[in-house]
Scaffold this motif. Structure first.
Motif, PDB file in Angstrom:
ATOM      1  N   ASP A   1     105.564  34.646  42.662  1.00 36.78           N
ATOM      2  CA  ASP A   1     106.879  35.140  42.250  1.00 36.78           C
ATOM      3  C   ASP A   1     107.735  34.066  41.597  1.00 36.78           C
ATOM      4  OD1 ASP A   1     106.063  37.543  43.300  1.00 36.78           O
ATOM      5  OD2 ASP A   1     107.456  37.530  44.990  1.00 36.78           O
ATOM      6  N   GLU A   2     107.636  32.840  42.082  1.00 38.53           N
ATOM      7  CA  GLU A   2     108.459  31.788  41.500  1.00 38.53           C
ATOM      8  C   GLU A   2     107.736  31.015  40.395  1.00 38.53           C
ATOM      9  OE1 GLU A   2     109.715  29.181  44.646  1.00 38.53           O
ATOM     10  OE2 GLU A   2     107.751  28.269  44.849  1.00 38.53           O
ATOM     11  N   ARG A   3     106.531  31.484  40.057  1.00 29.31           N
ATOM     12  CA  ARG A   3     105.724  30.865  38.994  1.00 29.31           C
ATOM     13  C   ARG A   3     105.539  29.362  39.241  1.00 29.31           C
ATOM     14  NH1 ARG A   3     109.769  33.137  36.414  1.00 29.31           N
ATOM     15  NH2 ARG A   3     110.178  31.385  35.030  1.00 29.31           N
ATOM     16  N   HIS A   4     105.200  29.044  40.488  1.00 34.94           N
ATOM     17  CA  HIS A   4     104.934  27.665  40.879  1.00 34.94           C
ATOM     18  C   HIS A   4     103.507  27.318  40.454  1.00 34.94           C
ATOM     19  CE1 HIS A   4     104.326  24.124  43.375  1.00 34.94           C
ATOM     20  NE2 HIS A   4     105.626  24.087  43.560  1.00 34.94           N
ATOM     21  N   PRO A   5     103.247  26.104  40.017  1.00 35.12           N
ATOM     22  CA  PRO A   5     101.906  25.744  39.542  1.00 35.12           C
ATOM     23  C   PRO A   5     100.875  25.477  40.645  1.00 35.12           C
ATOM     24  CG  PRO A   5     103.383  23.875  39.337  1.00 35.12           C
ATOM     25  CD  PRO A   5     104.230  25.049  39.759  1.00 35.12           C
ATOM     26  N   ASP A   6     101.221  25.684  41.902  1.00 37.24           N
ATOM     27  CA  ASP A   6     100.312  25.419  43.022  1.00 37.24           C
ATOM     28  C   ASP A   6      99.033  26.259  42.886  1.00 37.24           C
ATOM     29  OD1 ASP A   6      98.984  25.260  45.496  1.00 37.24           O
ATOM     30  OD2 ASP A   6     100.865  24.980  46.555  1.00 37.24           O
ATOM     31  N   PRO A   7      97.852  25.621  42.820  1.00 35.02           N
ATOM     32  CA  PRO A   7      96.596  26.355  42.613  1.00 35.02           C
ATOM     33  C   PRO A   7      95.885  26.769  43.905  1.00 35.02           C
ATOM     34  CG  PRO A   7      96.161  24.028  42.467  1.00 35.02           C
ATOM     35  CD  PRO A   7      97.664  24.180  42.732  1.00 35.02           C
ATOM     36  N   MET A   8      96.502  26.554  45.068  1.00 36.42           N
ATOM     37  CA  MET A   8      95.816  26.808  46.331  1.00 36.42           C
ATOM     38  C   MET A   8      95.480  28.292  46.518  1.00 36.42           C
ATOM     39  SD  MET A   8      98.053  24.304  48.786  1.00 36.42           S
ATOM     40  CE  MET A   8      96.919  24.097  50.136  1.00 36.42           C
ATOM     41  N   ASP A   9      94.302  28.541  47.123  1.00 39.30           N
ATOM     42  CA  ASP A   9      93.913  29.915  47.443  1.00 39.30           C
ATOM     43  C   ASP A   9      94.366  30.226  48.872  1.00 39.30           C
ATOM     44  OD1 ASP A   9      92.021  28.811  49.226  1.00 39.30           O
ATOM     45  OD2 ASP A   9      90.375  29.043  47.801  1.00 39.30           O
TER      46      ASP A   9
ATOM     47  N   VAL B   1     114.762  23.939  44.885  1.00 40.88           N
ATOM     48  CA  VAL B   1     114.560  25.198  44.171  1.00 40.88           C
ATOM     49  C   VAL B   1     114.030  24.851  42.786  1.00 40.88           C
ATOM     50  CG1 VAL B   1     115.647  27.309  43.293  1.00 40.88           C
ATOM     51  CG2 VAL B   1     116.545  26.223  45.346  1.00 40.88           C
ATOM     52  N   LEU B   2     112.986  25.565  42.350  1.00 42.66           N
ATOM     53  CA  LEU B   2     112.501  25.344  40.992  1.00 42.66           C
ATOM     54  C   LEU B   2     113.617  25.695  40.011  1.00 42.66           C
ATOM     55  CD1 LEU B   2     108.913  26.838  41.270  1.00 42.66           C
ATOM     56  CD2 LEU B   2     109.557  24.436  41.174  1.00 42.66           C
ATOM     57  N   ALA B   3     113.840  24.831  39.037  1.00 43.56           N
ATOM     58  CA  ALA B   3     114.953  24.994  38.103  1.00 43.56           C
ATOM     59  C   ALA B   3     114.897  26.324  37.357  1.00 43.56           C
ATOM     60  CB  ALA B   3     114.981  23.829  37.118  1.00 43.56           C
ATOM     61  N   HIS B   4     113.702  26.815  37.067  1.00 44.38           N
ATOM     62  CA  HIS B   4     113.588  28.068  36.317  1.00 44.38           C
ATOM     63  C   HIS B   4     113.757  29.312  37.196  1.00 44.38           C
ATOM     64  CE1 HIS B   4     109.336  27.505  37.632  1.00 44.38           C
ATOM     65  NE2 HIS B   4     109.448  28.798  37.864  1.00 44.38           N
ATOM     66  N   ASN B   5     113.865  29.138  38.506  1.00 42.11           N
ATOM     67  CA  ASN B   5     114.007  30.271  39.418  1.00 42.11           C
ATOM     68  C   ASN B   5     115.489  30.631  39.549  1.00 42.11           C
ATOM     69  OD1 ASN B   5     113.833  32.180  41.424  1.00 42.11           O
ATOM     70  ND2 ASN B   5     112.449  30.996  42.711  1.00 42.11           N
ATOM     71  N   GLU B   6     115.997  31.252  38.508  1.00 39.80           N
ATOM     72  CA  GLU B   6     117.427  31.545  38.420  1.00 39.80           C
ATOM     73  C   GLU B   6     117.914  32.464  39.532  1.00 39.80           C
ATOM     74  OE1 GLU B   6     118.083  32.958  34.449  1.00 39.80           O
ATOM     75  OE2 GLU B   6     117.461  31.062  33.546  1.00 39.80           O
ATOM     76  N   ASP B   7     117.082  33.426  39.950  1.00 38.18           N
ATOM     77  CA  ASP B   7     117.493  34.323  41.030  1.00 38.18           C
ATOM     78  C   ASP B   7     117.717  33.553  42.329  1.00 38.18           C
ATOM     79  OD1 ASP B   7     117.407  36.524  39.351  1.00 38.18           O
ATOM     80  OD2 ASP B   7     115.433  37.191  40.042  1.00 38.18           O
ATOM     81  N   ALA B   8     116.800  32.620  42.636  1.00 36.19           N
ATOM     82  CA  ALA B   8     116.948  31.828  43.851  1.00 36.19           C
ATOM     83  C   ALA B   8     118.165  30.917  43.765  1.00 36.19           C
ATOM     84  CB  ALA B   8     115.687  31.015  44.113  1.00 36.19           C
ATOM     85  N   VAL B   9     118.345  30.266  42.628  1.00 34.59           N
ATOM     86  CA  VAL B   9     119.512  29.392  42.451  1.00 34.59           C
ATOM     87  C   VAL B   9     120.797  30.196  42.661  1.00 34.59           C
ATOM     88  CG1 VAL B   9     120.813  27.998  40.795  1.00 34.59           C
ATOM     89  CG2 VAL B   9     118.321  27.764  40.928  1.00 34.59           C
ATOM     90  N   ALA B  10     120.869  31.370  42.069  1.00 34.85           N
ATOM     91  CA  ALA B  10     122.059  32.216  42.212  1.00 34.85           C
ATOM     92  C   ALA B  10     122.264  32.643  43.660  1.00 34.85           C
ATOM     93  CB  ALA B  10     121.948  33.440  41.304  1.00 34.85           C
TER      94      ALA B  10
END
Length: 135
Positions: free
Chosen positions: A24-32, A110-119
């Protein structure tokens, strides 16, 4: 809504929710899922504490944090997709502030691009204290 402390046996459901958080937050974490479960088990047996918000017996949200001495560090707060926009995150944070986080500040990333979370965090009263940059 019921709020309960997570146990080690909850690591699998928390890993599933963590995977959705990553997506959902488009984090680059590749873990399964297996890796996320192992990491969650490690966290729950070492430094981290997790509280889950349950609706009708199902985990709707969770908050994972640790006590860093001078403050609490909130690593993850996640509300499952089907339970969003119902005030669950607010109620979970309110409960934590009333029952757990009574003696010091809380910090989070908070990831900078996660505007909903920042808000959301700004509405809740968090303020930006530092910009951490990566290259």
């Amino acid at each position: 809504m019921e709020i309960v402390r997570a146990e080690l046996t909850d690591a699998d459901i928390l890993a599933e929710l963590n995977k959705r958080l990553i997506e959902d937050e488009r984090h680059p974490d590749p873990m399964d899922i297996a890796q996320l479960t192992e990491r969650m088990q490690e966290w729950l047996t070492t430094d981290y504490i997790c509280y889950m918000a349950k609706e009708n017996g199902h985990v709707a949200a969770y908050c994972l944090y640790r006590d860093d001495g001078g403050y609490y560090y909130m690593r993850q707060l996640y509300v499952d997709r089907a339970h969003r926009r119902k005030g669950i995150a607010t109620r979970l944070l309110d409960w934590l502030y009333e029952n757990v986080w009574t003696d010091k500040k809380v910090r989070l990333d908070v990831l900078a691009h996660n505007e909903d979370a920042v808000a959301f965090y700004k509405r809740y009263g968090f303020r930006i204290g530092v910009f951490r940059m990566e290259k």
